[in-house]
Scaffold this active site. Sequence first.
Site, PDB file in Angstrom:
ATOM      1  N   LYS A   3       0.723  -1.073  -0.031  1.00 14.81           N
ATOM      2  CA  LYS A   3      -0.043  -0.137  -0.062  1.00 14.81           C
ATOM      3  C   LYS A   3       0.943   1.142  -0.256  1.00 14.81           C
ATOM      4  CE  LYS A   3      -4.372   1.771   2.870  1.00 14.81           C
ATOM      5  NZ  LYS A   3      -4.992   1.636   3.373  1.00 14.81           N
ATOM      6  N   SER A   6      -9.700  -0.501   7.007  1.00 18.54           N
ATOM      7  CA  SER A   6      -9.610  -0.321   5.729  1.00 18.54           C
ATOM      8  C   SER A   6      -8.649  -1.419   5.287  1.00 18.54           C
ATOM      9  CB  SER A   6      -8.543   1.157   5.918  1.00 18.54           C
ATOM     10  OG  SER A   6      -8.839   2.257   5.678  1.00 18.54           O
ATOM     11  N   SER A  49      -9.728   2.019   2.662  1.00 19.43           N
ATOM     12  CA  SER A  49      -9.124   2.524   1.972  1.00 19.43           C
ATOM     13  C   SER A  49      -7.898   1.616   1.290  1.00 19.43           C
ATOM     14  CB  SER A  49      -8.406   3.535   2.688  1.00 19.43           C
ATOM     15  OG  SER A  49      -7.188   3.287   3.703  1.00 19.43           O
TER      16      SER A  49
END
Lengths: 89, 485
Positions: free
Chosen positions: B79, B178, B154
Site C-alpha cells: 500500500k 481499511s 482504503s
Amino acid sequence: MTIDIQHVAKLAKLRLEEDQAQRFAKDMENIVSMVQQLPDLPDTGALIDPDHPMIFRGDVVEHHYDRKELLANAPQVKAGCVVVPKVVE
Amino acid sequence: MELFEYTASQLSGMLREKKVSAAEVTQSVLDRIEAVDEKVKAYLTVTGEEAKQQAAEVDELLAKGEPLSPLAGIPLAVKDNICTKNVRTSCASKMLGNFVPPYHATVMKKLEGCRPVMVGKVNMDEFAMGSSCETSYFQKTANPRNLDYVPGGSSGGSGAAVAAGEAVLSLGSDTGGSIRLPSAYCGVVGLKPTYSSVSRFGLVAFASSLDQIGPLGRSVEDVAMLYSAICGYDPMDATSAKREYPDFYANLKADVAGKTIGIPEEYFAQGVSEEVQQKVMAAAKVLEGLGATLKTVSLPSTSYALNAYYIISSAEASSNLARFDGVKYGYRTPEYHGLDEMYEKTRSEGFGDEVKRRILLGTFVLSSGFYDAYYKKAKLLQNRIGEEFDQQFESCDLLLTPTAPDTAFKLGENMGDPLKMYAADVCTTTVNIAGLPALSIPCGTAANGLPIGMQLIGPKFSEQTLLNAALAYQQETGCCAVAKL
C-alpha cells in the site's frame, strides 16, 4: 448547529473558496449531527489504556539517516538548509 | 493454471521443489499486471526491474540450498502509505506525489530478510481516508469481481491487486476497516492485527491510536505467512507491544472444534442487508458443524461506535496532518507571500476534499469549547466499547459478524454523500476502537454476483485462534480464486 467553517479552516491552515466553504459547512453540519449522538458516560479519568504503557527510547544520539538523503525531499534547499519565507523582520 | 493464480503457500512449496523459479513467478505476475491493470488500476507504481532483480537473488539462494523464509520469491504489493526506501510513497495524495522515502518502514525492513518480491505500490484512498478507494488523487481502482463497482477502501489497491492476480500477497493498513472492507468487497482474506503487534514506524500516520498494518491474500495460510513475518516489537514505535510471537504460519491448523463463537445481535440489525445476514448465519452453521458452539451475545454500545470513530480518527488526523506544511518534504505551492500564505496555499492545493473534511472535523472537535462534548465523550465511549468486548470474551473465544453491511457499491455512487460512505464502516470500526484483531474471509456471493465477507473478531493477541478457525472454515468451503478478467 451552525459551524463557523471559515474560523475552523483558519485554525487548520486551510483556505476555502466561498462556494467550497458553503459545501463544507453543510457536510460538516451533517457529520457533526451524526457524531454528536453519544451517550453520557461517567468520567473515569482513565483515557489511556493501563495495559498498554508506551515505551520510549532512551535519549541517546544515534545515527539513522544521512542529512543529504533527508534534504532530497525538501522543496527548496540552500547550503544544506531548508529555505522558508522570512519569518522575522 | 497460470502461476499468478497460485497462493503463496502453494508457490512456496513449488519453489522449494524446483518446479518453478522465482523469476518465472515474478514474470507471471508482472505479465498479469501488464494485461489487466489498465482495467483494474490497482497500481500507482510498478517496480518491475527491481522485482526481477530480487527474484534472481532468490533463485540464486534457492540453487545454493540456503534456508529461506516461506515468503521468499512471493510477489507482494505494498500500500502506498508504507514507506519504501527509494520508491515513491505518495499516500495517493498530491501532497506526497513526489515523496521518495530515504528509509524503509519497519515492516519493509523486516521483510527484507524474508525476501518476498515487491512488484509495486498500490492505490488507496488519499491518506487512507475513505471506504471506496475513490478519494485517491491519481486514479480510481475498480473491483476485479465487477469493474463497475468499487473495491472498498482504503486499501482498495491491495484488495483489487490480490483478487485480480496482480499480486499474490499485499500489505494494507486498517484504521477503521481499511483492510477488511476491501477484503470483503473483493472476495479475499484480510487480517487487521491486534493494535501494537505490528510496528507503525514508516506508516504515514492517519489516526495513530487506531492505525495498524496487516496482510491481504487469497488464503488464510497466506495471510498467516505474511503476518508472522511483520509482527513483533519495535523500539521505533513507542506503542509497540514488548512480547514474543509464535510462528503463526508454522502453527496453523484448521481448528474451531470446542470453541464458543458469539454472534452479537447488534450486527444483524437494521442497516445490514438481509442477504448479508443470511450468508453470515449460514457460515456460522458451517462453523457449528465443525464443532463450534454458537451463542447470541449483545454489545450494546455498537451503534455509537461509528460516531466515536469519526471523532477520534479525525481529531488525530487533524493533528498528524499538521506536518504537511510545504517546508521539509512534499508539495509546496509555487507562489506565496509570507509563511502563513505558504502554509495555507500548500495545504489547500495539496489535500483533496475528503482529507480537508476530516481535518476540519478534527480541528472542530478539538477546538476550545467543544473538546469535552465530542473528543472526551468519544474517548470515554472507547473505554466502554472495550469493556463490552472484554465481557463477551469471558465466555466466547471469538465473535462472528458481517464485515460490511452490504456488498460493494457502484463507482461514484456514494461520492457526493459522506455519511453514506462512512456507513460502510459500521461493522469494522468497533474493532479498531477496542484495539482487537479481526479477520475478514469470503462467505459466499450475493445475487448481484459480488462477494460477501464475514468478520471473525478475537481478544487481543488471539491471532492464532482466529487464523485456525478461519482455516477450518476455508477447508470446508474453498479458497478464493483469482477474478476472471
